[in-house]
Design an enzyme around this catalytic site. Structure first.
Site, PDB file in Angstrom:
ATOM      1  N   SER A 160      10.717   2.501  54.764  1.00  0.00           N
ATOM      2  CA  SER A 160      11.198   2.624  53.332  1.00  0.00           C
ATOM      3  C   SER A 160      12.618   2.611  53.223  1.00  0.00           C
ATOM      4  O   SER A 160      13.355   1.684  53.583  1.00  0.00           O
ATOM      5  CB  SER A 160      10.385   3.859  52.863  1.00  0.00           C
ATOM      6  OG  SER A 160      10.476   3.798  51.494  1.00  0.00           O
ATOM      7  N   ASP A 328       0.504  -1.254  50.561  1.00  0.00           N
ATOM      8  CA  ASP A 328       1.512  -0.627  49.934  1.00  0.00           C
ATOM      9  C   ASP A 328       1.482  -1.295  48.598  1.00  0.00           C
ATOM     10  O   ASP A 328       1.681  -2.671  48.703  1.00  0.00           O
ATOM     11  CB  ASP A 328       2.496  -1.101  50.742  1.00  0.00           C
ATOM     12  CG  ASP A 328       4.003  -0.402  50.354  1.00  0.00           C
ATOM     13  OD1 ASP A 328       4.187   0.200  49.249  1.00  0.00           O
ATOM     14  OD2 ASP A 328       4.660   0.111  51.245  1.00  0.00           O
ATOM     15  N   HIS A 358       1.816   2.854  50.249  1.00  0.00           N
ATOM     16  CA  HIS A 358       3.131   3.161  51.291  1.00  0.00           C
ATOM     17  C   HIS A 358       3.471   4.391  52.110  1.00  0.00           C
ATOM     18  O   HIS A 358       4.085   3.913  53.191  1.00  0.00           O
ATOM     19  CB  HIS A 358       4.395   3.056  49.992  1.00  0.00           C
ATOM     20  CG  HIS A 358       5.742   3.201  50.390  1.00  0.00           C
ATOM     21  ND1 HIS A 358       6.366   2.117  50.923  1.00  0.00           N
ATOM     22  CD2 HIS A 358       6.530   4.124  50.250  1.00  0.00           C
ATOM     23  CE1 HIS A 358       7.550   2.455  51.524  1.00  0.00           C
ATOM     24  NE2 HIS A 358       7.780   3.700  50.825  1.00  0.00           N
TER      25      HIS A 358
HETATM   26  N1  LIG Z   1       7.071  10.269  50.961  1.00  0.00           N
HETATM   27  C1  LIG Z   1       8.391   9.341  51.298  1.00  0.00           C
HETATM   28  C2  LIG Z   1       8.099   7.870  50.682  1.00  0.00           C
HETATM   29  C3  LIG Z   1       9.458   7.249  50.054  1.00  0.00           C
HETATM   30  O1  LIG Z   1       9.629   6.136  51.072  1.00  0.00           O
HETATM   31  C4  LIG Z   1       9.525  10.070  50.806  1.00  0.00           C
HETATM   32  O2  LIG Z   1       9.325  11.298  49.901  1.00  0.00           O
HETATM   33  O3  LIG Z   1      10.630   9.740  51.380  1.00  0.00           O
END
Ligand SMILES: N[C@@H](CCO)C(=O)O
Ligand SMILES: CC(=O)SCCNC(=O)CCNC(=O)[C@H](O)C(C)(C)COP(=O)(O)OP(=O)(O)OC[C@H]1O[C@@H](n2cnc3c(N)ncnc32)[C@H](O)[C@@H]1OP(=O)(O)O
Length: 378
Positions: A160, A328, A358
């Protein structure tokens, strides 16, 4: 909740193994920012695991995601880490062999200089904290790498926002990244990703307690941050998961049709779940840092000032591993295929098969264990 970081211990010498997974602070000096201006006296919070070998060839950088911290693995601390399955003694990223480093992103609230930190006059930066980009953070992190004696990372890997940070490292500092894994991330934030992010940022800014970002002596904007997390969390999970797990089921003891006035009705289970996610994040994260890191992610574009995507990526020297979560709906697998196709050489996309969306890069990352072992850590 206050996040002010006012004093720091002296910069550490070579980290010692006994402090695995313990937050430390490194002053890296003034930082010139991509959009102009200088952020003075920057400090980066970081954790390490394992030992750097004599030729400094075993260093692995693990950038965290949007609300993640530097605590990748438990190490000798009491707190579990968020990639404990992957990082630790005998694990895929074996801390008996590799020196693992995680750095809190510039602007964050887990140790690095951010809006909740003290400015040179000792006051919280608040609304005066500058807009920063992922590239700015990479420049700052490169100075910490210098301090640690790491000229070239064996691997930089993240998911991410962590994946965007890893990619930006490989493009900004091509000679310093030998291998790079970009998981559930894109070459540039798309229109839809910016749109979801904007709604989250607006939720925070519209909270009256936000006070333009200057709330450190008053009430924190927990309602706005909680709403931002709800919006974000829906994008982190799949429609199928929310339907299978919650569907239309009422929260136990509550009746969604049980009152004449909307404000008095009970909740569906999924509402209670989102309320919980919102409250939980608002209890551990600074709203200003959420805005700063979200807007840094909105700005993410490895092509900025570098020509086309292929031209921008032509600079990389790293061996790549690109991965996506098949369900995702925020960082679509197609976007990972586009990135893989634009990178020099032949690059496949490794799909994590997870129904939840995701967040599969956190919950199901062990599906990458074999390919990581074979290609990177064998
Ligand atoms: N759950 C993750 C998702 C963000 O990519 C976060 O809060 O960092
Ligand atoms: C400092 C740090 O911790 S940063 C660590 C790094 N973390 C991150 O980067 C992201 C933050 N975390 C997350 O996004 C998620 O927790 C993940 C992805 C790691 C884990 O996801 P999952 O295991 O699928 O957890 P899930 O999303 O189902 O949430 C479970 C929580 O919802 C709660 N919950 C489930 N159903 C309901 C309901 N109907 N009503 C209220 N709460 C509910 C559970 O009790 C549990 O609460 P808890 O987290 O306080 O124990």
């Amino acid at each position: 909740m206050k996040y002010s970081v006012t004093t720091y211990p002296p910069a550490p010498q070579h980290p010692v193994r006994v402090l695995d997974g313990v937050l430390r602070y490194a002053p890296i000096g003034d930082l010139k920012l991509e959009t102009g201006g200088v952020l003075p006296d920057v400090v980066l919070g970081y954790e390490t695991w394992g030992e750097l070998n004599s030729d400094a060839s075993n260093a692995v950088l693990v950038p965290h995601a949007l609300t993640g911290s530097t605590h990748v693995a438990q190490g000798s601390s009491d707190e579990p880490g968020w990639w404990d399955g992957l990082v630790g003694p005998g694990k895929t990223i074996d801390t008996d062999r590799f020196f693992v480093v995680s750095i809190n992103m510039l602007g964050g609230c887990y140790g690095s200089t951010g809006p909740g930190s003290a400015d040179p006059d000792g006051l919280p930066w608040g609304s005066r904290f500058p807009f920063v980009t992922i590239r700015d953070s990479v420049h700052a992190e490169a100075r910490l790498a210098d301090q640690l004696g790491i000229r070239r990372w064996h691997t930089v890997l993240g998911g991410s926002l962590g994946g965007a940070r890893a990619l930006e490292w490989a493009v900004t500092e091509p000679e310093r990244v030998a291998r790079c894994a970009v998981i559930a991330a894109t070459a540039a934030s798309t229109g839809e990703q910016i749109a979801f992010a904007q709604a989250q940022v607006a939720a925070i800014r519209l909270d009256p307690d936000y006070n333009g970002g200057d709330y450190y002596n008053g009430r924190a904007p927990v309602a706005g941050l909680g709403l931002a997390r709800r919006i974000a969390h829906i994008t982190y999970r799949s429609e199928a998961e929310l339907q299978y797990r919650f569907g239309r089921t009422p929260q136990p003891g509550e009746d969604p049709l049980g009152a004449a006035l909307p404000a008095e009705r009970g909740r569906y289970q999924v509402e209670s779940y989102l309320d919980h996610q919102g409250t939980k994040l608002a209890g551990r994260f600074d709203a200003n840092s959420y805005v700063i890191l979200t807007e840094a992610l909105m700005s993410h574009d490895v092509t900025r000032d570098r020509g086309s995507l292929s031209e921008a990526l032509a600079a990389v020297r790293a061996q790549f591993l690109v991965a996506a979560v098949d369900s995702d709906r925020l960082y679509f697998p197609e976007q990972s295929y586009e990135l893989a196709a634009a990178l020099p050489g032949e690059n496949r996309v490794h799909l994590i098969s997870a129904p939840i969306g995701h967040d599969g890069f956190l919950t199901d990352v062990l599906q990458l264990r074999d390919v990581l072992r074979k290609d990177f850590f064998g």
